[in-house]
Design an enzyme around this catalytic site. Structure first.
Site, PDB file in Angstrom:
ATOM      1  CG  ASP A   1      -2.091   1.099   1.119  1.00  0.00           C
ATOM      2  OD1 ASP A   1      -3.099   0.889   0.428  1.00  0.00           O
ATOM      3  OD2 ASP A   1      -1.918   1.912   1.977  1.00  0.00           O
TER       4      ASP A   1
ATOM      5  CE1 TYR B   1      -7.226   5.108  -1.297  1.00  0.00           C
ATOM      6  CE2 TYR B   1      -7.560   4.619  -3.407  1.00  0.00           C
ATOM      7  CZ  TYR B   1      -6.695   4.703  -2.754  1.00  0.00           C
ATOM      8  OH  TYR B   1      -5.425   4.235  -3.060  1.00  0.00           O
TER       9      TYR B   1
ATOM     10  CE1 TYR C   1      -4.818   7.485   0.125  1.00  0.00           C
ATOM     11  CE2 TYR C   1      -4.318   7.607   2.546  1.00  0.00           C
ATOM     12  CZ  TYR C   1      -4.613   6.784   1.331  1.00  0.00           C
ATOM     13  OH  TYR C   1      -4.962   5.413   1.541  1.00  0.00           O
TER      14      TYR C   1
ATOM     15  CG  HIS D   1      -5.535  -3.318  -0.802  1.00  0.00           C
ATOM     16  ND1 HIS D   1      -4.602  -2.904  -1.839  1.00  0.00           N
ATOM     17  CD2 HIS D   1      -5.324  -2.271   0.273  1.00  0.00           C
ATOM     18  CE1 HIS D   1      -3.774  -1.918  -1.456  1.00  0.00           C
ATOM     19  NE2 HIS D   1      -4.060  -1.480  -0.287  1.00  0.00           N
TER      20      HIS D   1
END
Length: 266
Positions: free
Chosen positions: A101, A137, A188, A253
């Site tokens: 990730d 997202y 992010y 995931h």
């Protein structure tokens, strides 16, 4: 956790927590969002039993590692400098790298910026490409403060259960009223800065040995053109030393229970 040592080290100006076990060549595990070193606990035990020094830090912004408040501390070059300092603290020049990730994204940047510090890279899924409107997202996580408030309103435990248990192979979208943590979310929110940092690296290949692992139910693998990128030869063009791309049946995931034979040939 029994048999695992915990250390706080100074790395690139922050206090960083690392969990470790074993002696031998270093295998560095990097977790994703919303996780911490604990995600790799089974792999730490498995690799240490095979004669490796297994190390899993909490990345900046997570758990027992410091979480600077400014988003300017979270672009990829800052995180790579954290990792280089962490590797230095282990007294080695190179590590085997295993990442997932956001840890995998930072792992790619480490391989790109500092390939001499990585012996080989094993990736249980990473690649982000494209957007699916305002509910995608990454877009939802991009506005500081808003998503954190929504997570608090929905109850953190419920949000985590949803993230870790979802089995829908569809675009990772979170409509209004769903989800929202600060330190980890800063990754992010620093994406635009990452584009600026990496502009000069466009078209540069990642030249370290790589093994890629992904679950066939991973919603990132099944959307965004990622599956085509991995299997039509483009991945190999960008990563010429790619040794294998493994698709694990029935896997999601999030990292799954360790299978020692996946790592035995590091």
């Amino acid at each position: 956790m029994e048999g695992i040592d915990h250390t706080i080290v100074r790395a690139n100006g922050i206090k960083m927590h690392r969990a470790e076990k074993g002696q031998g060549p270093v295998v560095l595990f990097l977790h994703g969002f919303p996780e911490l070193w604990y995600s790799w606990r089974r792999q730490i035990h498995a690799l240490s039993s095979l004669g490796y020094h297994a190390v899993a830090p909490d990345l900046q912004g997570f758990s027992d590692t410091e979480a600077p408040t400014s988003i300017t501390s979270y672009p990829c070059d800052h995180i790579v400098n954290d990792l280089v300092a962490l590797i230095d603290s282990l007294g080695v020049e190179q590590v085997f790298l295993v990442a997932h990730d956001w840890g995998a994204i930072m792992g790619w940047y480490l391989c790109l910026f500092k390939p001499e510090r990585v012996k080989a890279f094993m990736i249980p899924m990473d690649r982000m490409r494209g957007f699916f409107g305002d509910d995608y997202y990454i877009c939802r996580f991009h506005a500081p403060g808003e998503i954190e408030a929504e997570i608090a309103e929905l109850v953190t435990a419920n949000v985590l259960k949803t993230i870790f248990s979802i089995r829908k192979p569809c675009p990772p979208c979170f409509p209004k009223g769903n989800k929202g943590f600060t330190g980890g979310l800063n990754y992010y929110q620093a994406i635009d800065q990452n584009w600026e940092v990496t502009e000069k690296w466009t078209e540069v290949q990642v030249k370290v040995p790589v093994k890629f692992i992904v679950g066939d139910l991973d919603m990132v693998y099944t959307t965004l053109g990622t599956k085509e990128y991995i299997h039509n030869g483009d991945f190999k063009k960008d990563v010429p030393f790619l040794e294998e791309a493994v698709v694990m049946e029935g896997s999601l995931h999030q990292p799954r229970k360790s299978r020692g034979n996946q790592f035995s040939h590091l």
